[in-house]
Design a protein around this motif. Structure first.
Motif, PDB file in Angstrom:
ATOM      1  N   GLY A   1       0.877  -1.170   0.000  1.00  0.00           N
ATOM      2  CA  GLY A   1       0.000   0.000   0.000  1.00  0.00           C
ATOM      3  C   GLY A   1       0.908   1.212   0.000  1.00  0.00           C
ATOM      4  O   GLY A   1       2.058   1.127   0.424  1.00  0.00           O
ATOM      5  N   LYS A   2       0.364   2.354  -0.456  1.00  0.00           N
ATOM      6  CA  LYS A   2       1.286   3.488  -0.641  1.00  0.00           C
ATOM      7  C   LYS A   2       1.910   3.958   0.670  1.00  0.00           C
ATOM      8  O   LYS A   2       2.971   4.569   0.655  1.00  0.00           O
ATOM      9  CB  LYS A   2       0.586   4.635  -1.365  1.00  0.00           C
ATOM     10  CG  LYS A   2      -0.560   5.255  -0.628  1.00  0.00           C
ATOM     11  CD  LYS A   2      -1.106   6.411  -1.450  1.00  0.00           C
ATOM     12  CE  LYS A   2      -2.449   6.795  -0.869  1.00  0.00           C
ATOM     13  NZ  LYS A   2      -3.201   7.734  -1.524  1.00  0.00           N
TER      14      LYS A   2
ATOM     15  N   ILE B   1      -1.350  -4.248  12.292  1.00  0.00           N
ATOM     16  CA  ILE B   1      -0.344  -4.054  11.239  1.00  0.00           C
ATOM     17  C   ILE B   1       1.030  -4.505  11.746  1.00  0.00           C
ATOM     18  O   ILE B   1       1.766  -5.201  11.055  1.00  0.00           O
ATOM     19  CB  ILE B   1      -0.326  -2.576  10.775  1.00  0.00           C
ATOM     20  CG1 ILE B   1      -1.657  -2.253  10.095  1.00  0.00           C
ATOM     21  CG2 ILE B   1       0.831  -2.312   9.826  1.00  0.00           C
ATOM     22  CD1 ILE B   1      -1.854  -0.805   9.759  1.00  0.00           C
ATOM     23  N   ARG B   2       1.320  -4.156  13.005  1.00  0.00           N
ATOM     24  CA  ARG B   2       2.611  -4.575  13.579  1.00  0.00           C
ATOM     25  C   ARG B   2       2.697  -6.101  13.602  1.00  0.00           C
ATOM     26  O   ARG B   2       3.700  -6.684  13.200  1.00  0.00           O
ATOM     27  CB  ARG B   2       2.753  -4.029  15.001  1.00  0.00           C
ATOM     28  CG  ARG B   2       4.037  -4.497  15.651  1.00  0.00           C
ATOM     29  CD  ARG B   2       4.156  -4.106  17.084  1.00  0.00           C
ATOM     30  NE  ARG B   2       3.195  -4.810  17.907  1.00  0.00           N
ATOM     31  CZ  ARG B   2       2.942  -4.514  19.170  1.00  0.00           C
ATOM     32  NH1 ARG B   2       3.559  -3.516  19.747  1.00  0.00           N
ATOM     33  NH2 ARG B   2       2.062  -5.192  19.856  1.00  0.00           N
ATOM     34  N   SER B   3       1.628  -6.773  14.065  1.00  0.00           N
ATOM     35  CA  SER B   3       1.656  -8.240  14.141  1.00  0.00           C
ATOM     36  C   SER B   3       1.882  -8.835  12.773  1.00  0.00           C
ATOM     37  O   SER B   3       2.580  -9.829  12.629  1.00  0.00           O
ATOM     38  CB  SER B   3       0.341  -8.821  14.645  1.00  0.00           C
ATOM     39  OG  SER B   3      -0.011  -8.232  15.800  1.00  0.00           O
TER      40      SER B   3
ATOM     41  N   ALA C   1      -5.029  -7.358   8.752  1.00  0.00           N
ATOM     42  CA  ALA C   1      -4.058  -6.277   8.555  1.00  0.00           C
ATOM     43  C   ALA C   1      -4.441  -5.426   7.354  1.00  0.00           C
ATOM     44  O   ALA C   1      -4.291  -4.207   7.375  1.00  0.00           O
ATOM     45  CB  ALA C   1      -2.660  -6.859   8.362  1.00  0.00           C
ATOM     46  N   LYS C   2      -4.991  -6.071   6.308  1.00  0.00           N
ATOM     47  CA  LYS C   2      -5.412  -5.303   5.137  1.00  0.00           C
ATOM     48  C   LYS C   2      -6.535  -4.343   5.509  1.00  0.00           C
ATOM     49  O   LYS C   2      -6.538  -3.181   5.093  1.00  0.00           O
ATOM     50  CB  LYS C   2      -5.893  -6.256   4.034  1.00  0.00           C
ATOM     51  CG  LYS C   2      -4.817  -6.494   2.996  1.00  0.00           C
ATOM     52  CD  LYS C   2      -5.240  -7.490   1.970  1.00  0.00           C
ATOM     53  CE  LYS C   2      -6.046  -6.889   0.840  1.00  0.00           C
ATOM     54  NZ  LYS C   2      -6.344  -7.885  -0.184  1.00  0.00           N
ATOM     55  N   ALA C   3      -7.479  -4.872   6.314  1.00  0.00           N
ATOM     56  CA  ALA C   3      -8.596  -4.014   6.737  1.00  0.00           C
ATOM     57  C   ALA C   3      -8.077  -2.850   7.581  1.00  0.00           C
ATOM     58  O   ALA C   3      -8.493  -1.697   7.412  1.00  0.00           O
ATOM     59  CB  ALA C   3      -9.608  -4.837   7.522  1.00  0.00           C
TER      60      ALA C   3
ATOM     61  N   SER D   1      -5.202   4.158   6.149  1.00  0.00           N
ATOM     62  CA  SER D   1      -4.990   4.921   4.916  1.00  0.00           C
ATOM     63  C   SER D   1      -6.087   5.957   4.719  1.00  0.00           C
ATOM     64  O   SER D   1      -5.847   7.037   4.200  1.00  0.00           O
ATOM     65  CB  SER D   1      -4.968   3.991   3.705  1.00  0.00           C
ATOM     66  OG  SER D   1      -3.981   3.030   3.882  1.00  0.00           O
ATOM     67  N   GLU D   2      -7.305   5.592   5.122  1.00  0.00           N
ATOM     68  CA  GLU D   2      -8.421   6.540   5.006  1.00  0.00           C
ATOM     69  C   GLU D   2      -8.105   7.827   5.770  1.00  0.00           C
ATOM     70  O   GLU D   2      -8.343   8.925   5.284  1.00  0.00           O
ATOM     71  CB  GLU D   2      -9.670   5.915   5.620  1.00  0.00           C
ATOM     72  CG  GLU D   2     -10.868   5.958   4.720  1.00  0.00           C
ATOM     73  CD  GLU D   2     -11.964   5.092   5.295  1.00  0.00           C
ATOM     74  OE1 GLU D   2     -12.575   5.485   6.297  1.00  0.00           O
ATOM     75  OE2 GLU D   2     -12.173   3.982   4.742  1.00  0.00           O
ATOM     76  N   LEU D   3      -7.551   7.647   6.965  1.00  0.00           N
ATOM     77  CA  LEU D   3      -7.183   8.832   7.758  1.00  0.00           C
ATOM     78  C   LEU D   3      -6.077   9.608   7.044  1.00  0.00           C
ATOM     79  O   LEU D   3      -6.141  10.833   6.909  1.00  0.00           O
ATOM     80  CB  LEU D   3      -6.709   8.413   9.157  1.00  0.00           C
ATOM     81  CG  LEU D   3      -6.003   9.503   9.955  1.00  0.00           C
ATOM     82  CD1 LEU D   3      -7.009  10.497  10.516  1.00  0.00           C
ATOM     83  CD2 LEU D   3      -5.181   8.931  11.096  1.00  0.00           C
TER      84      LEU D   3
END
Ligand code: ATP
Ligand code: MG
Length: 585
Positions: free
Chosen positions: A4-5, A129-131, A307-309, A315-317
């Motif tokens: 992801g960017k 995300i860390r996990s 993690a994707k969710a 990313s929305e933020l």
């Protein structure tokens, strides 16, 4: 791997961590799988008796095991440090990135999003995300290497047994994926129940004074009991499922091991296949090693979808564009003239304008009151002046320059603001007053002076720690009036060309109000000051009063002029005089 960017650059930034971590993990996986072979040979040696005669063979085996132990110790330390470290570093980097961006976002964003939901991004989502970057990487590498090497070795030793057990093994991997999904659902439900419990408890403690005043303790206890029972039930449901699942999997795995023993004995007894007791123990060890990658693949797929969710939400933020942005800014010296020119304003989620066709001019140095009943649009008007929202071109001018052409930093730097909600930080009184500056930039005298001007100095020195008294949850609770006055001191110390007080003396008595107003008049001589109020006493002596009603300017003038010309003003004066008389009786 997660792309992801906002995360792609981490692969470059932490390349060496990933590289050394993965290499160490593969090395550990490889050496870990050498041990069963050595044990197998030792057992075969013991069975045939050669080990008792040939000491060299035993010594070599022991030395090998010693070396492998050292390699595994170093390797494990390296991969743990590198891979878990990458997870923690990425989490910290993203948290930084999010906070920096959050600070840039406009005020309207925070009006639309709940603080609780934002906090969840900083905690739950970042942890997921860390996990994924930590555990997820390990699961993936183990699945590929540990799984593949173990399987190949098993094939080499006995391809027939391996083919047979591959069927239940693949079955377990697939089941662990589906059951994992259900378990995750149960986990989510359990987590929700916990959140409800913690929300309830937090609100209960925060609102304890209201609960006590309304004698609602018993109802609250019952409500708590219900929520707590719900939490217990959902925890138990999760636990039952989890226990059943792990027992069932262990049982199936043990059955497979039993099957391997049965098949192994058959092959040892037979002559068609070169299969020894040592081979059998070696084989069972490989199988035991294989169970982890089999289960890891299910967990990995679930973790990846979580993690994707989470990355999506974060990313929305980060994608959120600040509503207020500077474009083609010009710099201009702000003196303090304010012009509203047919301004009409509507909140993005409202159907009707809150302010309509507002026009007035405040000249530099004037002390002006904005008067209106509650909900008439006073705070909205002030927010617009601070450029908290975008306004149509040329509808608000500062010294004849369109506010939209000035940078918002310039606008806000030149305006001192005492907000209506008087928010103070959990910090010392001194730091709260010095908030506009770095704490060590301000000398004590300036702090005390502004506290004297806002008539709160006497209260502060009565606290045991004086100006070092900590305010807020872990410190002293100020009264509403004291809070207002500390908040005034915080704005006064800036003493900028324009000052706005949004209902800032509503919680102090009229005598204190008079004192503060006199001080302001002296301090703000020749500088623009706006007093927002719904109280006549605050505005009656000011140079000019702008009377707002339902988002429209209904009258402009000083007290005497409005008394003559405005029926609404007359009515407000009559009602407030009556109120005062009742209070004095
Ligand atoms: P008070 O004296 O009680 O402080 P006010 O004159 O300052 O009142 P505002 O806070 O400006 O009134 O609110 C004016 C109207 O705008 C109210 O009806 C309020 O409900 C509405 N309003 C305020 N903020 C928003 C928002 N973010 N979105 C939609 N409507 C809003
Ligand atoms: Mg208001």
């Amino acid at each position: 791997m997660l792309f992801g960017k906002y995360v792609n650059n981490f692969y470059r930034k932490y390349f060496w961590f990933f590289f050394f971590g993965i290499v160490a993990l593969i090395v550990v996986d490889y050496f870990q799988l050498l041990i069963p072979e050595i044990f197998g040979n030792l057992i075969d040696g013991a069975e045939s008796g050669t080990i008792f005669t040939n000491h060299q063979e035993l010594n070599k085996a022991v030395m090998w095991i010693g070396c492998i132990a050292i390699i595994m110790f170093t390797g494990r330390f390296t991969w743990r440090y590198c891979i878990f470290g990458v997870g923690v570093r990425i989490e910290a980097d993203m948290r930084d990135m999010m906070f920096l961006h959050s600070e840039e976002l406009s005020y309207s964003y925070y009006k639309k999003h709940k603080t609780g939901a934002l906090m969840a991004l900083y905690t739950n989502d970042l942890q997921t995300i860390r996990s994924y970057f930590g555990q997820g990487t390990i699961m993936l590498i183990d699945f590929i290497f540990l799984g593949a090497i173990a399987l190949v070795k098993m094939f080499i030793i006995n391809w027939i047994i391996t083919l047979v057990i591959l069927i239940p093994a693949v079955g377990i991997a697939i089941c662990s994926l589906f059951l994992g999904k259900r378990m995750e659902e149960k986990f989510r439900v359990r987590q929700q129940a916990y959140e409800d419990l913690s929300d309830f408890t937090q609100e209960n403690f925060t609102g304890i004074s209201v609960i006590k005043a309304f004698v609602k303790e018993e109802e609250e206890k019952k409500e708590f009991n219900n929520i707590n029972t719900d939490n217990y039930n959902k925890n138990m449901a999760f636990l039952r499922y989890y226990m059943l699942l792990s027992i069932a999997i262990t049982l199936i795995l043990n059955l497979i091991v039993a099957g391997i023993f049965a098949g192994g004995v058959y092959f040892i007894a037979g002559t068609s296949f070169n299969f020894t007791i040592g081979n059998l123990t070696e084989y069972v060890s490989y199988f035991n090693t294989l169970t982890w990658p089999m289960m890891a693949i299910g967990q990995l797929i679930n973790l990846r979808s979580q993690a994707k969710a989470s990355l999506g939400r974060v990313s929305e933020l980060l994608d959120e564009v600040p509503e207020i942005r500077d474009e083609n800014v010009i710099t201009s010296q702000i003196q303090g003239k304010i012009t509203f020119n047919h301004l009409t304003f509507q909140y993005s989620d409202a159907d009707t304008p809150i302010l309509s066709d507002i026009s007035f001019v405040i000249n530099k140095g004037q002390m002006v009151g904005i008067l209106g009943k509650t909900g008439s649009g006073k705070s909205t008007l002030v927010d617009l002046l601070l450029r908290m929202y975008n306004v149509p071109a040329n509808s608000i001018l500062l010294d004849d320059v369109d506010i939209m052409k000035l940078s918002f930093k310039q606008v806000r730097d030149n305006i001192g603001y005492v907000p209506q909600d008087n928010f103070l930080f959990s910090d010392t009184v001194r730091n709260n007053i010095a908030f506009a500056f770095n704490a060590d930039e301000v000398d004590d005298k300036a702090i005390v002076d502004s506290a004297i001007l806002s008539d709160v100095h006497d209260n502060i020195v009565e606290f045991a720690q004086g100006y070092q008294t900590i305010l807020g949850e872990r410190g002293v609770t100020l009264s509403g009036g004291q809070k207002q006055r500390v908040s005034i001191a915080r704005a006064l110390i800036k003493n900028p060309p324009i000052m706005i007080f949004d209902d800032s003396v509503s919680a102090v008595d009229t005598k204190t109000e008079e004192k503060i107003l006199t001080n302001l008049r002296n301090l703000r001589h020749n500088k623009t000051t706006i007093m927002v109020s719904h109280r006549i006493s605050t505005v009656k002596d000011l140079d000019m009063i702008i009377l707002l009603d339902e988002g429209k300017v209904v009258a402009i003038g000083n007290h005497n002029e409005l008394l003559k010309s405005s029926p609404l003003y007359q009515e407000m004066v009559r009602l407030q005089t009556l109120e005062e008389e009742v209070n004095n009786d």
